[in-house]
Design a protein around this motif. Structure first.
Motif, short mmCIF file in Angstrom:
data_model
loop_
_atom_site.label_atom_id
_atom_site.label_comp_id
_atom_site.label_asym_id
_atom_site.label_seq_id
_atom_site.Cartn_x
_atom_site.Cartn_y
_atom_site.Cartn_z
N ALA A 1 -6.44 2.44 13.21
CA ALA A 1 -7.20 1.22 12.90
C ALA A 1 -6.36 0.30 12.02
CB ALA A 1 -8.51 1.59 12.20
N MET A 2 -5.67 0.88 11.06
CA MET A 2 -4.85 0.06 10.18
C MET A 2 -3.69 -0.57 10.94
SD MET A 2 -5.00 2.24 6.63
CE MET A 2 -3.60 1.55 5.86
N ASN A 3 -3.10 0.20 11.84
CA ASN A 3 -1.98 -0.35 12.60
C ASN A 3 -2.39 -1.54 13.47
OD1 ASN A 3 0.33 0.96 11.73
ND2 ASN A 3 -0.20 2.82 12.86
N ARG A 4 -3.64 -1.48 13.97
CA ARG A 4 -4.13 -2.63 14.76
C ARG A 4 -4.19 -3.89 13.89
NH1 ARG A 4 -7.33 0.94 17.62
NH2 ARG A 4 -9.09 0.74 16.20
N VAL A 5 -4.64 -3.72 12.65
CA VAL A 5 -4.75 -4.88 11.75
C VAL A 5 -3.36 -5.39 11.38
CG1 VAL A 5 -5.67 -5.70 9.54
CG2 VAL A 5 -6.90 -3.93 10.81
N ILE A 6 -2.45 -4.44 11.17
CA ILE A 6 -1.09 -4.81 10.73
C ILE A 6 -0.39 -5.70 11.76
CG2 ILE A 6 1.22 -3.79 10.33
CD1 ILE A 6 -0.25 -1.54 8.83
N GLN A 7 -0.77 -5.52 13.04
CA GLN A 7 -0.16 -6.37 14.06
C GLN A 7 -0.44 -7.85 13.77
OE1 GLN A 7 -1.22 -5.08 17.97
NE2 GLN A 7 -0.49 -3.03 17.52
N ARG A 8 -1.59 -8.12 13.17
CA ARG A 8 -1.87 -9.52 12.84
C ARG A 8 -1.57 -9.85 11.38
NH1 ARG A 8 -7.43 -12.67 13.82
NH2 ARG A 8 -7.29 -11.61 15.81
N TYR A 9 -1.97 -8.94 10.50
CA TYR A 9 -1.76 -9.17 9.06
C TYR A 9 -0.97 -8.01 8.49
CZ TYR A 9 -5.62 -12.52 9.60
OH TYR A 9 -6.42 -13.56 10.00
N PRO A 10 0.31 -8.20 8.24
CA PRO A 10 1.14 -7.09 7.77
C PRO A 10 0.64 -6.48 6.45
CG PRO A 10 2.42 -9.13 7.95
CD PRO A 10 1.02 -9.44 8.36
N MET A 11 1.25 -5.39 6.11
CA MET A 11 0.84 -4.65 4.91
C MET A 11 2.04 -4.49 3.98
SD MET A 11 -0.22 -0.63 5.12
CE MET A 11 -0.06 0.46 3.72
N ARG A 12 1.82 -4.66 2.70
CA ARG A 12 2.86 -4.32 1.72
C ARG A 12 2.17 -3.89 0.43
NH1 ARG A 12 6.21 -8.89 0.88
NH2 ARG A 12 7.03 -8.52 2.94
N VAL A 13 2.46 -2.66 0.03
CA VAL A 13 1.87 -2.12 -1.20
C VAL A 13 3.02 -1.68 -2.11
CG1 VAL A 13 0.32 -0.41 -2.20
CG2 VAL A 13 -0.10 -1.24 0.12
N PRO A 14 3.15 -2.29 -3.26
CA PRO A 14 4.25 -1.91 -4.15
C PRO A 14 3.97 -0.57 -4.84
CG PRO A 14 2.88 -3.57 -5.20
CD PRO A 14 2.29 -3.34 -3.83
N PRO A 15 5.01 0.12 -5.29
CA PRO A 15 4.81 1.44 -5.92
C PRO A 15 3.79 1.40 -7.06
CG PRO A 15 7.14 1.06 -5.54
CD PRO A 15 6.45 -0.21 -5.16
N GLN A 16 3.79 0.33 -7.85
CA GLN A 16 2.84 0.25 -8.97
C GLN A 16 1.40 0.42 -8.48
OE1 GLN A 16 2.75 0.14 -12.17
NE2 GLN A 16 0.90 -0.94 -12.78
N THR B 1 7.06 -15.01 -0.26
CA THR B 1 6.73 -13.59 -0.09
C THR B 1 6.09 -13.06 -1.38
OG1 THR B 1 8.93 -12.97 -0.82
CG2 THR B 1 8.58 -13.06 1.54
N CYS B 2 5.55 -11.85 -1.29
CA CYS B 2 4.88 -11.24 -2.44
C CYS B 2 5.15 -9.74 -2.42
CB CYS B 2 3.36 -11.41 -2.34
SG CYS B 2 2.84 -13.10 -2.20
N PRO B 3 5.13 -9.09 -3.57
CA PRO B 3 5.28 -7.63 -3.58
C PRO B 3 4.08 -6.95 -2.94
CG PRO B 3 5.56 -8.55 -5.79
CD PRO B 3 5.06 -9.66 -4.93
N VAL B 4 2.89 -7.59 -3.06
CA VAL B 4 1.69 -7.03 -2.46
C VAL B 4 1.09 -8.08 -1.52
CG1 VAL B 4 0.24 -7.79 -4.41
CG2 VAL B 4 -0.60 -6.01 -2.90
N VAL C 1 0.30 -7.45 -12.12
CA VAL C 1 -0.52 -6.47 -11.38
C VAL C 1 0.38 -5.65 -10.44
CG1 VAL C 1 -2.49 -6.19 -9.82
CG2 VAL C 1 -2.37 -8.20 -11.32
N SER C 2 1.26 -6.35 -9.73
CA SER C 2 1.95 -5.70 -8.61
C SER C 2 3.35 -5.21 -8.95
CB SER C 2 2.05 -6.70 -7.45
OG SER C 2 2.75 -7.86 -7.87
N LEU C 3 3.99 -5.86 -9.90
CA LEU C 3 5.40 -5.54 -10.19
C LEU C 3 5.65 -5.80 -11.68
CD1 LEU C 3 7.92 -4.82 -8.35
CD2 LEU C 3 8.47 -7.26 -8.41
N PRO C 4 4.95 -5.04 -12.54
CA PRO C 4 5.00 -5.40 -13.96
C PRO C 4 6.41 -5.35 -14.57
CG PRO C 4 3.71 -3.39 -13.61
CD PRO C 4 4.00 -3.94 -12.27
N ASN C 5 7.29 -4.52 -13.98
CA ASN C 5 8.63 -4.49 -14.59
C ASN C 5 9.47 -5.72 -14.25
OD1 ASN C 5 9.14 -3.74 -12.01
ND2 ASN C 5 9.92 -1.69 -12.49
N ARG C 6 8.86 -6.66 -13.48
CA ARG C 6 9.54 -7.96 -13.29
C ARG C 6 9.49 -8.79 -14.59
NH1 ARG C 6 12.38 -11.40 -13.59
NH2 ARG C 6 12.77 -13.19 -12.23
#
Ligand code: SF4
Length: 348
Positions: free
Chosen positions: A29-44, A104-107, A186-191
């Protein structure tokens, strides 16, 4: 020179469900969504979320969900595309410029109102250069008092680039205030490095507006990043979005407010969700939003209570949503008083 820690983190973002140990059904289900809206989750955020918990307030913000494929909403809910006055420079308000400096964004937040730029067939915007900022300011004939760097995530630009962009804004007579709108705490505090903070400090008065939506996002690293900014004399405000199933309860808003205040950050605004395509499942009815904030205000400290705002498309403005601003609720929205006192229909 060694690679900064934040660049290493950025290179380790999760971009697919395979890394998450989910059921094959959910993965599909997630892969179907990713085809339209990609996913990026930073380690934090990967560290803070519980991907297996469908109610986890962080997972819900960052993991693709089939509801994103439901129809409805607009690609450009604030009509920003009609207000570019130079590449990457938007002027929707008389006294402010919004400057897109990174696409672009880290998340990739599932509720993002600029999803049109990062969806798989989206067209990223032109980014503003220092020259574009200077030209836009010249065109605006001294009326601009605030310049806001946004994106995408503006802090993905290098310190040197950011310095040049801020200098272009600061160098113009009449500009009183600079703002950075960033989700990096929130997403990349060590920046938020000592070097970055030293550079930002030189551009004061500069306000840092960040975007925490849930108390769970404010861990030690995030608090440390916020403290660094504040210690350098940079005030930090929070701009949250009211999101169904994430922070649409009195407890969640109170916890968020308390966690922010403890980290020295004022919960400044709480926005009604803009009706962007692929985000409507997060929408909280306006009636509920008004009641929640009124209850919070009545029961808790004023410091803890953000202003509830709706951002109306185009030049409609950011309208404070108080019980007295609402004339009447109707089936698919409400008639409210706009920033100029005129009656406007707000779809919600
Ligand atoms: S960080 Fe901001 S611009 Fe980037 S995806 Fe999230 S909401 Fe959108």
């Amino acid at each position: 020179m060694s690679r900064p820690a934040w660049k290493t983190e950025l290179a380790s973002c999760i971009t697919g469900p395979e890394a998450l140990d989910l059921s094959p059904r959910r993965e599909q289900a997630m892969n179907r969504v990713i085809q339209r809206y990609p996913m990026r989750v930073p380690p934090q955020l990967a560290r803070l979320m519980d991907a297996s918990d469908p109610l986890c307030p962080i997972a819900r913000q960052v993991l693709p969900h089939p509801d994103e494929l439901r129809s409805g909403g607009q690609a450009d809910p604030l009509d920003e595309e009609n207000f570019f006055i130079a590449p990457g420079v938007i002027r929707r308000f008389d006294d402010r410029l919004l400057v897109l400096v990174c696409n672009t964004c880290p998340v990739l937040c599932r509720h993002c109102n600029r999803k049109r730029y990062w969806k798989s067939d989206g067209k990223p915007p032109a980014l503003a250069t220092p020259k574009d900022i200077a030209e836009a300011l010249k065109k605006s004939a001294g009326r601009i008092k605030e310049v806001i760097l946004s994106g995408g995530e503006p802090l993905l630009r290098s310190d040197a680039d950011l310095n040049r962009l801020l200098m272009a804004a600061r160098g113009h007579a009449g500009v009183e205030l600079l703002r950075i709108h960033s989700r990096a705490p929130v997403s990349l505090p060590n920046r938020i490095t000592p070097g970055l903070v030293r550079m930002l400090r030189r551009h004061r008065p500069l306000w840092f507006v960040t975007h925490f939506n849930h108390a769970k996002e404010i861990d030690k690293q995030a608090s440390h990043a916020l403290e660094r900014l504040q210690t350098a004399g940079i005030p930090v405000l929070n701009q949250a979005v009211l999101l169904k199933g994430i922070n649409d309860s009195l407890k969640a808003l109170e916890d968020l407010g308390r966690a922010l205040l403890t980290a020295g950050v004022k919960p400044h605004t709480l926005f009604q969700l803009d009706r962007a395509e692929g985000t409507l499942h997060f929408q909280v009815p306006l009636k509920k939003a008004v009641a929640l904030v009124a209850k919070l205000r009545a029961r808790r400290s004023g410091l803890l209570t953000p202003h509830l705002l709706a951002d109306l498309p185009g030049r409609g403005g950011k309208v404070p949503i108080t019980p007295s601003a609402i004339e009447t609720f109707v089936e698919n929205g409400a008639w409210i008083k706009g920033s100029d006192g005129k009656r406007v229909f707000y779809r919600c």
